[in-house]
Design an enzyme around this catalytic site. Structure first.
Site, PDB file in Angstrom:
ATOM      1  N   GLY A   1       0.821  -1.202   0.000  1.00 10.96           N
ATOM      2  CA  GLY A   1       0.000   0.000   0.000  1.00 10.96           C
ATOM      3  C   GLY A   1       0.857   1.254   0.000  1.00 10.96           C
ATOM      4  N   LEU A   2       0.364   2.284   0.679  1.00 14.65           N
ATOM      5  CA  LEU A   2       1.067   3.571   0.793  1.00 14.65           C
ATOM      6  C   LEU A   2       1.337   4.187  -0.572  1.00 14.65           C
ATOM      7  CD1 LEU A   2       3.644   2.724   3.624  1.00 14.65           C
ATOM      8  CD2 LEU A   2       1.418   3.832   3.847  1.00 14.65           C
ATOM      9  N   CYS A   3       0.390   4.000  -1.501  1.00 10.64           N
ATOM     10  CA  CYS A   3       0.541   4.610  -2.829  1.00 10.64           C
ATOM     11  C   CYS A   3      -0.725   5.397  -3.196  1.00 10.64           C
ATOM     12  CB  CYS A   3       0.858   3.557  -3.881  1.00 10.64           C
ATOM     13  SG  CYS A   3      -0.192   2.098  -3.865  1.00 10.64           S
ATOM     14  N   GLY A   4      -1.306   6.056  -2.196  1.00 15.52           N
ATOM     15  CA  GLY A   4      -2.452   6.911  -2.445  1.00 15.52           C
ATOM     16  C   GLY A   4      -3.677   6.132  -2.889  1.00 15.52           C
TER      17      GLY A   4
ATOM     18  N   LEU B   1      -4.179   4.840  -5.806  1.00 11.07           N
ATOM     19  CA  LEU B   1      -3.865   4.080  -7.014  1.00 11.07           C
ATOM     20  C   LEU B   1      -4.697   2.800  -7.102  1.00 11.07           C
ATOM     21  CD1 LEU B   1      -1.731   3.976  -9.438  1.00 11.07           C
ATOM     22  CD2 LEU B   1      -0.541   2.325  -8.012  1.00 11.07           C
TER      23      LEU B   1
END
Length: 288
Positions: free
Chosen positions: A86-89, A91
């Site tokens: 994760g940690l990709c907004g 997307l």
């Protein structure tokens, strides 16, 4: 109102978080440059391969192939390409929102990436297989995914295969799209946003000679073509993931820095107020 001790504790906690997000931003930026370069460099090759494939399949006379067969769609397979982490907004959520429109009763999924498999399981949809792929997608990984999709289509278990993935546009823009993979036809979507069309315009009277035969050439082309399409999709997805993660971590770092400034200002005001109060108490005691 929070005490000065509580504010100092919050400042330290947010500062530690900012250091982590800054480090993750730098790591994502390093991986992003490599992934972006790979996605951009492969575009001319796949555009040329697409043009060759379309020209060959449209110019072959009285030629049919199982991968070109258009059938009424009773069951479809979707190759869902998402990230492992994760940690990709937004997307992944934007992509899952697009895929969620498909009827779960007539759709099966081939997941590429851990987040894709988790989405399929969470929404109680049918998962045929799950494939991992690394920060640098390898052609063998793409070939395995394409091979399973091709087998499902040739065996008649599905009547259509599509790929749901994210198309890399630039560092700030990544578009969730659905690409038509099988039956092989006039492809639209991820890997050929501006691909030239095959030369089948009205007035084009050129004749083509296939050696050794149209069957042999197109049989060879179609197999490699599907593998390359899936590979380019994976490269686009990885470039999009790293770009989105770098931007997301940069925003998180900037927000943490802004919050630290606000807390520091509040801390200084509160501390100044305490000092002023103590001075007034001292002055009042001396006057008494």
């Amino acid at each position: 109102m929070a005490s000065t001790r509580e504010i100092r504790r919050r400042i330290r906690s947010i500062g530690n978080t900012a250091q982590i997000t800054k480090a993750m931003q730098m790591v994502a930026a390093s991986k992003m440059r490599k992934a972006q370069q790979a996605a951009i460099e492969v575009r001319p090759f796949v555009q040329r391969l697409y043009r060759i494939q379309r020209t060959a399949t449209t110019r072959a006379v009285d030629f049919t192939h199982p991968l070109l067969e258009v059938r009424e769609v009773h069951k479809r397979a979707i190759i869902l390409v998402a990230s492992d982490k994760g940690l990709c907004g937004a997307l992944n959520s934007n992509l899952f929102r697009l895929v969620g429109r498909y009827d779960p009763h007539s759709t099966v999924f081939i997941a590429a990436g851990r987040k894709a498999a988790q989405f399929v399981a969470r929404t109680r949809r049918e998962l045929v297989a799950e494939f991992p792929y690394g920060d640098t997608p390898r052609y063998a990984e793409s070939r395995a995914i394409a091979g399973l999709a091709r087998d499902l289509f040739l065996k008649g278990e599905v009547d259509e295969v599509r790929i749901a993935a994210t198309r890399f546009v630039n560092t700030l823009v990544q578009q969730p799209v659905v690409l038509e993979l099988l039956p092989v036809g006039d492809i639209r979507g991820v890997e050929v946003p501006n691909a030239p069309r095959p030369e089948t315009a009205v007035g084009d009277t050129r004749e083509y000679l296939f050696e050794p035969s149209a069957e042999d050439i197109i049989e060879f082309l179609l197999g490699h073509y599907l593998n390359v399409v899936v590979h380019v999709v994976l490269l686009n997805a990885k470039a999009s993931e790293q770009s989105a993660r770098m931007v997301s971590m940069k925003n998180a770092t900037d927000n943490a820095d802004a919050l630290i400034k606000e807390l520091t200002l509040a801390y200084n005001k509160l501390r100044q107020g305490h000092i002023t109060q103590e001075l007034l108490e001292i002055a009042g005691g001396q006057a008494g």
